[in-house]
Design an enzyme around this catalytic site. Structure first.
Site, PDB file in Angstrom:
ATOM      1  CG  PHE A 161     -13.538 -33.521  -5.409  1.00 10.65           C
ATOM      2  CD1 PHE A 161     -13.884 -34.662  -5.140  1.00 10.65           C
ATOM      3  CD2 PHE A 161     -12.856 -32.848  -6.274  1.00 10.65           C
ATOM      4  CE1 PHE A 161     -13.087 -35.608  -5.875  1.00 10.65           C
ATOM      5  CE2 PHE A 161     -11.998 -33.855  -7.142  1.00 10.65           C
ATOM      6  CZ  PHE A 161     -12.138 -35.292  -6.994  1.00 10.65           C
ATOM      7  N   GLY A 169     -16.294 -36.498 -14.231  1.00 11.22           N
ATOM      8  CA  GLY A 169     -15.253 -37.638 -14.060  1.00 11.22           C
ATOM      9  C   GLY A 169     -15.607 -38.967 -13.267  1.00 11.22           C
ATOM     10  CB  ILE A 200     -23.747 -51.179  -7.700  1.00  6.91           C
ATOM     11  CG1 ILE A 200     -23.311 -51.176  -6.323  1.00  6.91           C
ATOM     12  CG2 ILE A 200     -22.270 -50.548  -8.587  1.00  6.91           C
ATOM     13  CD1 ILE A 200     -23.304 -49.498  -5.697  1.00  6.91           C
ATOM     14  CB  THR A 205     -18.284 -45.570 -12.968  1.00  7.45           C
ATOM     15  OG1 THR A 205     -19.492 -46.111 -12.732  1.00  7.45           O
ATOM     16  CG2 THR A 205     -17.680 -45.465 -14.373  1.00  7.45           C
ATOM     17  CD  GLN A 207     -17.407 -41.046  -8.152  1.00  8.37           C
ATOM     18  OE1 GLN A 207     -17.531 -40.337  -7.243  1.00  8.37           O
ATOM     19  NE2 GLN A 207     -16.501 -40.866  -8.996  1.00  8.37           N
ATOM     20  CD  GLU A 255     -20.835 -35.703  -1.408  1.00  8.95           C
ATOM     21  OE1 GLU A 255     -20.486 -34.762  -0.653  1.00  8.95           O
ATOM     22  OE2 GLU A 255     -22.111 -35.790  -1.992  1.00  8.95           O
TER      23      GLU A 255
END
Ligand SMILES: Cc1cc2nc3c(=O)[nH]c(=O)nc-3n(C[C@H](O)[C@H](O)[C@H](O)COP(=O)(O)OP(=O)(O)OC[C@H]3O[C@@H](n4cnc5c(N)ncnc54)[C@H](O)[C@@H]3O)c2cc1C
Ligand code: SF4
Lengths: 328, 769
Positions: free
Chosen positions: B274, B501, B661, B666, B670, B736
């Site tokens: 992060f 991850g 994408i 996954t 996110q 993000e």
């Protein structure tokens, strides 16, 4: 954490002997509070006497009362059939607290004697009269969103964080204590102290006193009861304000009422003044509001927690309203 | 970012005259850009089973002979100096191997600040334990090594430190009184003026002018910051939890005065980064203590240690003022404000970035300032700047829509720019209005009442809100990849990238398999190790595009090398690299797919055991040609108790436009994870710092609130899936964007429910009483 020894007591008397012999000994329940505080250097016992195995029974008595062993876990009490049938308020309050994992470990006695969540109490770098009498209190002018609005003193503005105890206070629970001098009982509402000039002395118990159980006296059938908890997220947070309420209403009149607040004071706060104001009155929103005003008349806010005064009033009114319905 | 731009500029020179990358105008298009096969498929994470079984080894789990365990002692004052230090009791405690303070720490250079040098990883350039000075409340003042963690944790409490305090700035409200303009904001100018926004504002038919405040946040990844390390002679072996192995290696080499090659960093798995897993004091101190004591060291910060010695998102105060004509067109857009920082770092929290690119305002004024404080250096935290910048900007847009009595989406549509409003560049790929439309439809936006407080369910007031999400496209320079093909027809692709991850390794395995025409179980993606070709840091949502560009470059080299091997007997004889593509475990002619030969056959005929090709990614010139961003629209429904002010989010939908994408599963995680973090930002997350002492008072997950399961409703995520022709694989970053806009969507929904504007995060119940 300081090094310590661990022992499991064979019975109550043995436990008391171990703790009496060693001035730095403490009883150990589930450890969910005590061990955390040991990690923070706030508690530094040299000996832990595990008493969880001594009394785990939940005894449903013929007369409608229930005696809960001090070592029963919070989960076991909340899930117990008799408790749920006779005292659903207690189940609700317990389930509103902590998390499933913590409740699986936490015991009844440990929950009663858990210490405040005041973050200055937890931080060795801060001044705290509860940790070190006379040192001063950094919370009074500091970050004090979770602190007390009732019964606080210039020495300490901490709260007792338990949900379970708020229900016990409303239920007129009686705590069974075994001490070096024999057995005795203490009403839950009289067990915890207000901080006054000695916030380090939190209860009327001595260090050697062992809690063996909690008795819930039988209730009449007419009671309606509930527990409402307000917190900063949907679960797994301590109460900003909580309300345990029981009412006995007949023909629109409040015959009897018991009300206790959590998150507002150094002890589970039995709202005697509000009860007094409600008893015999018509069950109207107006009388609820007057009772709430009466209870919080002496409340005082700090830098961050003044909102709790209004919040507590609203919660009292709303909880009574939910229980009784809009009579008028 | 400065270093990125510098690097890009310098590389620009060398790149001139070269063939443009496949995704730039003039480049030969990447056949995989549009191809649907493994790319895009909802493949489960390849590391999932390992992690569930506890078999993925994290930094604090690496075994070493003779390991010692470290504990840090943190200062309890914000500024001043150590005047007395007593370590005798600690040294005498059982199991203690070594106690290090400024008195016996080795001389070390100060860390190079991130973004000041291409491989710098430092989060602060303060000297680390080199003198008696204290710079923040929580700064490590001693590191203690013992034979067990328990012994270390106990012994460190026996150290006695006496401080002489000096005046410190620990209250943001006071610090705001004296601000300065930072040199730059991640390489961008701190202020921009287009026209005269202030003058236009006061004349505008509709105006809003509001101040927003956001608090500090701390990093709380599940995996605590940790490292296990040892010196082998003059070589440092470091198993770290980091999102930048190469940068950590380089920066540590500078600190210890050794060569970069003498630091070997491994970090195959990271339990969440992060933005917080860079180079902090703990790795430096552990390496120093290990060097002096001669013992391997494991350091795993306890949760409190992370709060005290790792920075997070900083506090801001932001002003957004909007002026609009009666047709809804923005005539003035002002976004200014101040972020708390320290004199020792460069992280001014780019909250004004969204306003630079989002709306077609005729006059724009952007200005960021910083207020220096004596606190732990703040750092990047998921969408630094954009997360809280969109809170201010998108709340203000909602306020303007309200003032104009038009639908908030309609207001945004009317201000959709044709070109980037501040740079003037073309957008490479922007389908934001499509994201609004699809999101609104699926969410049922038309059911929103324009009047606040109109819907209720008992004591619960119900409201809907929306906000735009946006996050820049970045691609880091300097990444390389190596493809190694073996005689059995299998391939290993290696780059020092990071799997924290997110699914990085899984997505690149899909990519490699597709690119090489192999099955996924025939390829291995190696990462997280400085022994591999250099990767780029996992930051700025840039990693996937950065790695993809390196792999594409390596693949070009790979095809060329392979074609050199085929000889005259192959069906591929005479074909140029551009004329072949991968299929069915080999290469074929693009024109005549029947002309095909497998890798196994090519290598066998050439008598080769393996073929290795390595290349570096071309510089990220696309981001200078175009305005490149991820976009989205966040939709939220809340229920607010009229009695207690408690806010519960009952529904959430994110509609994204982030290029192509690459893995539906996954990617959805996110987006959802970002949204959940955004719900925390909106409703509860807040570092409580005592303004008198600068001390963090809630350094624990019991008192520092992040959402628990009951705070998180069902979250729907949808996306446009339109490839950006100007990015590798057509992809934009997705890590993000999910958190951006969430704060505003919630706040706008709260307004719609209650009629109350909350301009200060978090939206705790006391603000709604
Ligand atoms: C993250 C977190 C969240 C929490 N959230 C909540 C919440 O929302 N609501 C809530 O109500 N609680 C909450 N709790 C507190 C939890 O309920 C208490 O920690 C728990 O009830 C303590 O019980 P225990 O058995 O573990 O006590 P211990 O930690 O073992 O002991 C606590 C104290 O009781 C003493 N003691 C134990 N048994 C006896 C005995 N028989 N006689 C005399 N003294 C005894 C011990 O010496 C010690 O001083 C939370 C705790 C944590 C860690
Ligand atoms: S409020 Fe009480 S517990 Fe908290 S710091 Fe003050 S004295 Fe200590």
């Amino acid at each position: 954490m300081n090094p310590f020894t661990y022992e499991r007591a064979a019975d109550g008397a043995a436990a008391i002997r171990l703790v009496s012999d060693n001035r730095q000994a403490k009883y150990l329940g589930g450890g969910t509070n005590l061990v955390d505080l040991m990690r923070e250097q706030v508690e530094r016992p040299k000996l832990l006497v595990d008493v969880t195995a001594l009394s785990r029974e939940i005894e449903a008595r013929e007369d409608g009362s229930v005696l809960i062993g001090a070592g029963a876990t919070n989960t076991a009490v909340a899930a117990d059939r008799t408790v749920r049938e006779r005292f659903p308020l207690l189940s609700r309050a317990i389930l509103a607290g902590a998390s499933g994992q913590i409740r699986n470990m936490a015991t009844v006695a440990g929950n009663i004697l858990q210490r405040t969540r005041c973050t200055y109490f937890y931080d060795e770098a801060a001044r705290c009269n509860k940790r070190e009498p006379g040192a001063g209190c950094d919370a009074i002018d500091g970050v004090n969103r979770i602190h007390a609005i009732l019964g606080a003193s210039p020495s300490c503005v901490a709260t007792h964080p338990s949900d379970m105890c708020v229900a016990l206070a409303a239920l007129d629970a009686v705590v069974h204590v075994q001490g070096p001098g024999g057995d005795r009982t203490v009403k839950l509402v009289d067990l915890h102290r207000l901080p006054g000039g000695r916030p380090d002395i939190e209860t009327v118990l001595d260090a050697q006193d062992l809690i063996t159980g909690v008795e819930l006296p039988a209730l009449g059938f007419a009671w309606r009861a509930t527990y409402r908890k307000v917190r900063d997220r949907a679960s797994y947070a301590f109460a900003l304000v909580s309300v345990a309420a029981m009412v006995d209403v007949q023909g629109g009149t409040i015959r009897d009422v018991r009300l206790a607040l959590g998150g507002v004071a150094h002890k589970p706060w039995r709202a005697w003044k509000a009860e007094e104001a409600l008893r015999g009155r018509l069950a109207t929103r107006e009388s609820f509001a007057q009772a709430a005003e009466a209870e919080l008349a002496d409340a005082a806010g700090l830098r961050d927690n003044a909102f709790k005064i209004e919040l507590a009033k609203r919660c009292i009114v709303a909880t009574l309203g939910d229980l009784i319905g809009e009579t008028a | 970012m400065t270093s990125i731009q510098d690097a890009a500029q310098s590389l620009l020179k060398t790149a001139i005259g070269l063939v443009p990358a496949r995704w730039l105008p003039g480049g030969s298009p990447d056949p995989l850009m549009q191809k649907h096969g493994l790319i895009g498929a909802p493949v489960s994470r390849l590391d999932g089973a390992l992690k569930v079984r506890g078999k993925a080894r994290f930094a604090a789990e690496v075994p070493m002979q003779g390991l010692t365990y470290a504990a840090l002692l943190h200062s309890t004052v914000a500024r001043g100096r150590i005047v007395a230090l007593d370590i005798s009791a600690a040294e005498a405690a059982p199991g203690v191997v070594f106690v290090m303070t400024y008195r016996n720490a080795p001389r070390m250079a100060s860390p190079a600040l991130m973004n000041t040098k291409p491989k710098a990883a430092g989060t602060s350039n303060l000297p680390v334990m080199q003198d008696a000075e204290i710079h923040w409340n929580g700064e490590p003042v001693a590191v203690l090594l013992a034979d067990t963690q328990e012994q270390a944790d106990h012994a460190v409490t026996l150290i006695r430190v006496t401080y002489e305090t000096a005046p410190a700035i620990t209250d943001f409200d006071a610090a705001k009184g004296s601000t300065r303009v930072p040199a730059n904001i991640l390489g961008e100018p701190p202020s921009i003026e287009r026209g005269n926004a202030e003058a236009t504002l006061v004349q505008a038919a509709f105006q809003v002018d509001c101040t927003y405040a956001t608090p500090a946040h701390n990093h709380n990844a599940i995996e605590l910051h940790a490292a296990t390390l040892a010196w082998e002679g003059d070589k440092l072996i470091l198993h770290d939890a980091t999102q930048m192995v190469n940068n950590v290696a380089w920066t540590l080499s500078q600190i210890f005065g050794i060569k970069e090659e003498q630091v070997h960093v491994r970090s195959p798995y990271v339990g969440g980064g992060f933005g917080g897993k860079s180079l902090w004091n703990h790795q430096i101190l552990a390496a120093a203590a290990s060097r002096v004591s001669g013992r391997p060291v494991r350091i795993m910060l306890p949760r409190e240690g992370v709060f005290r010695s790792v920075g997070g998102r900083t506090m801001t105060e932001q002003r957004v003022a909007l002026g609009a004509r009666s047709d809804g067109k923005l005539t003035a857009l002002i976004h200014t404000g101040t972020a708390a920082m320290t004199p020792h770092n460069e992280c001014p929290e780019q909250f004004s970035f969204p306003a630079r690119h989002l709306y077609a305002a005729e006059n724009i004024m952007i200005a960021q300032r910083v207020a220096d404080m004596n606190i732990v250096a703040n750092t990047f935290m998921r969408a630094p700047g954009e997360s809280i910048g969109t809170f201010a900007l998108e709340c203000a847009m909602d306020e303007l829509a309200e003032a104009m009595q038009i639908d908030p989406i309609e207001l945004r549509r009317r201000n959709e720019p044709a070109k980037d409003p501040t740079s003037g560049n073309e957008f490479s790929s922007r389908h934001l209005t499509e994201a609004y439309g699809r999101g609104a439809e699926q969410f049922g936006w038309e059911k929103r009442s324009a009047t606040p407080g109109a819907r209720r369910d008992g004591e619960w007031l119900i409201g809907m809100g929306m906000a735009t999400a946006t996050y820049p496209y970045y691609r880091m320079p300097g990444g390389a990849a190596r493809i190694r093909l073996t005689a059995d027809g299998r391939a290993t692709v290696s780059t020092a990238a990071h799997e924290m991850g997110m699914g990085t390794a899984t997505v690149q395995t899909q990519h490699i398999a597709e690119r090489l025409g192999l099955a996924m179980d025939q390829v291995v993606f190696e990462h997280g190790d400085t022994a591999l070709p250099p990767g780029s840091m996992a930051g700025g949502s840039s990693q996937t595009a950065s790695i993809a560009a390196a792999i594409i470059a390596a693949h070009d080299a790979f095809k060329a090398a392979l074609l050199k091997l085929v000889g005259n007997d192959s069906p591929l004889a005479g074909l140029k690299p551009d004329a072949v593509e991968a299929r069915d475990g080999g290469l074929c002619s693009s024109e005549e797919p029947d002309k095909h030969e497998t890798y196994v056959s090519i290598l066998r005929r050439a008598g080769r055991e393996e073929l290795v090709a390595e290349a570096s990614a071309p510089p990220p010139l696309e981001a200078q040609e175009f305005s490149m961003h991820s976009y989205g629209a966040q939709f939220c429904e809340v229920r607010v108790s009229e009695i207690t002010g408690e806010v519960r989010v009952s529904r959430f939908l994110g509609s994204f436009d982030c290029g192509r994408i690459l893995n539906a599963k996954t990617a959805a995680s996110q987006f959802r994870g970002g949204i959940i973090m955004g719900l925390g930002l909106a409703l509860m997350e807040e570092t409580h710092r005592d303004p008198r002492t600068g001390r963090i008072m809630n350094p624990s997950l019991a008192e520092y609130h992040v959402p628990v399961h009951m705070d998180v409703p069902k979250i729907d995520v949808i996306w446009t899936d339109i490839p950006d022709p100007h990015s590798p694989l057509g992809a934009h970053g997705i890590g993000e964007i999910g958190i951006t806009g969430v704060g505003a969507a919630v706040a706008n929904a709260v307004y719609n429910a209650t009629g109350k504007r909350i301009r200060k995060l978090p939206i705790s119940l006391d603000k709604l009483l």
